[in-house]
Design a protein around this motif. Structure first.
Motif, PDB file in Angstrom:
ATOM      1  N   UNK A   1       0.874  -1.077   0.227  1.00 23.29           N
ATOM      2  CA  UNK A   1      -0.062  -0.011  -0.051  1.00 23.29           C
ATOM      3  C   UNK A   1       0.916   1.223   0.034  1.00 23.29           C
ATOM      4  N   UNK A   2       2.014   1.065   0.857  1.00 27.27           N
ATOM      5  CA  UNK A   2       2.790   2.419   0.788  1.00 27.27           C
ATOM      6  C   UNK A   2       3.983   2.339  -0.334  1.00 27.27           C
ATOM      7  N   UNK A   3       3.968   1.427  -1.279  1.00 29.92           N
ATOM      8  CA  UNK A   3       4.673   1.568  -2.416  1.00 29.92           C
ATOM      9  C   UNK A   3       3.804   1.945  -3.658  1.00 29.92           C
ATOM     10  N   UNK A   4       2.483   2.027  -3.402  1.00 29.99           N
ATOM     11  CA  UNK A   4       1.826   2.328  -4.645  1.00 29.99           C
ATOM     12  C   UNK A   4       2.091   3.716  -5.139  1.00 29.99           C
ATOM     13  N   UNK A   5       2.329   3.876  -6.397  1.00 24.81           N
ATOM     14  CA  UNK A   5       2.447   5.059  -7.227  1.00 24.81           C
ATOM     15  C   UNK A   5       1.116   5.806  -7.088  1.00 24.81           C
ATOM     16  N   UNK A   6       1.111   6.972  -6.493  1.00 21.14           N
ATOM     17  CA  UNK A   6      -0.047   7.804  -6.401  1.00 21.14           C
ATOM     18  C   UNK A   6       0.432   9.257  -7.139  1.00 21.14           C
TER      19      UNK A   6
END
Length: 327
Positions: free
Chosen positions: A61-66
């Protein structure tokens, strides 16, 4: 293939094809470089299946490209696996999964992750801004088509990045300056033996078979290989080490992140990593002070891969050596 499809494909190119770009840089033929990248894009479509693995906490979740993070963003990560107290897990033991403190993320659709750190790091913020810029730039492909076989005058500084206009170069410089990051300047192909020498020793057990890879000037590197898992056929993997402080534009398509199951794990060598397992793919990764390490396993539960297999793989990697390294 339409111009917009080509542009979208460029965003998912693996760096394992950049040694070709390096040789082409000397010839100053941008269109040929682009053709190599296109081949890489097509290869990725075959390698990376649409489905993947799951998490609803601080892992994938905290590696997702946003979308790019603003300076006023106060969203915080939970403790990273590396920072968890040693007494919470012995060697080779799995950790409990903490609850996330960050906002809910919609995992539907096809998710992409960066491989240079968690989303609030300078490296990932820069990557998010760069990908956001690329998504809205040259959408009809006309600028790319105009480059043709002509030199752009940008090859010396930007040959290792998807940059083919002065506007793109200026934007990349703006982003990297904002986050105080350097650009890669050199890439060399290395054998497994040469890579081990660069790192300071052999960092894989005999169950791993590694192939030729490439290494950047800052010690970032990638190579492909196979691993022999107990009672199973050899499984392919891609190993990547990204040193912090330099901009890295690699993006990995993981499909639907909500399909992954993850758990923090302390290896037999005492290092904390994250194991992620899903139907068609698996990941092992660790965020360390100096670098981000990741193993992209080209198989999942539908191929017979289990959590125990991932633990065995993680135990066969000397993360202690790699997180420091002589490079």
């Amino acid at each position: 293939m339409k111009a917009e499809d080509l542009k979208e494909a460029f965003r998912h190119v693996e760096d394992s094809y950049l040694e070709l770009v390096e040789s082409e840089k000397r010839k100053r033929r941008p269109s040929r470089i682009i053709r190599y990248l296109l081949v890489a894009c097509i290869s990725l479509c075959l390698i990376f299946p649409a489905g993947a693995m799951a998490s609803n906490w601080f892992g994938l979740q905290n590696l997702l490209l946003r979308e790019s993070t603003t300076e006023n963003d106060t969203t915080e990560l939970t403790e990273s696996a590396e920072s968890l107290p040693a007494e919470e897990a012995g060697d080779g033991e799995e950790m409990g999964v903490p609850e996330s403190t960050q906002e809910t993320v919609d995992f539907s659709g096809t998710d992409q992750i960066g491989l240079s750190g968690y989303f609030n790091s300078p490296e990932m913020k820069a990557l998010a801004e760069w990908q956001e810029f690329l998504a809205g730039y040259d959408t009809d492909g006309s600028l790319l088509a105009a480059v043709g076989n002509q030199p752009t005058g940008l090859e010396d500084r930007y040959a290792l990045y998807l940059v083919y206009t002065r506007e793109m170069a200026d934007k990349l410089d703006e982003i990297t300056a904002k986050y105080d990051l350097k650009l890669h300047t050199e890439l060399n192909v290395v054998s497994p033996e040469e890579l081990a020498w660069c790192v300071g020793g052999e960092f894989l057990t005999e169950e791993f078979l590694s192939y030729y890879g490439y290494i950047y000037e800052d010690g970032s590197f990638q190579f492909d290989g196979d691993v022999r898992l107990t009672g199973k056929q050899r499984t392919g993997f891609q190993f990547r080490r990204v040193v912090k402080g330099t901009f890295d534009e690699v993006v990995l398509n993981i499909g639907d992140a909500s399909e992954y199951q993850e758990v923090p794990y302390r290896t037999s060598g005492g290092e904390m990593v994250i194991l992620a397992l899903g139907p068609n793919k698996a990941l092992i990764y660790g965020d360390f002070e100096r670098c981000f390490l990741s193993v992209n396993v080209l198989g999942g539960t539908e191929n017979g891969i289990t959590e125990e297999d991932l633990k065995a793989m993680a135990d066969g990697i000397d993360f202690s050596m790699l997180k420091e390294g002589g490079i």
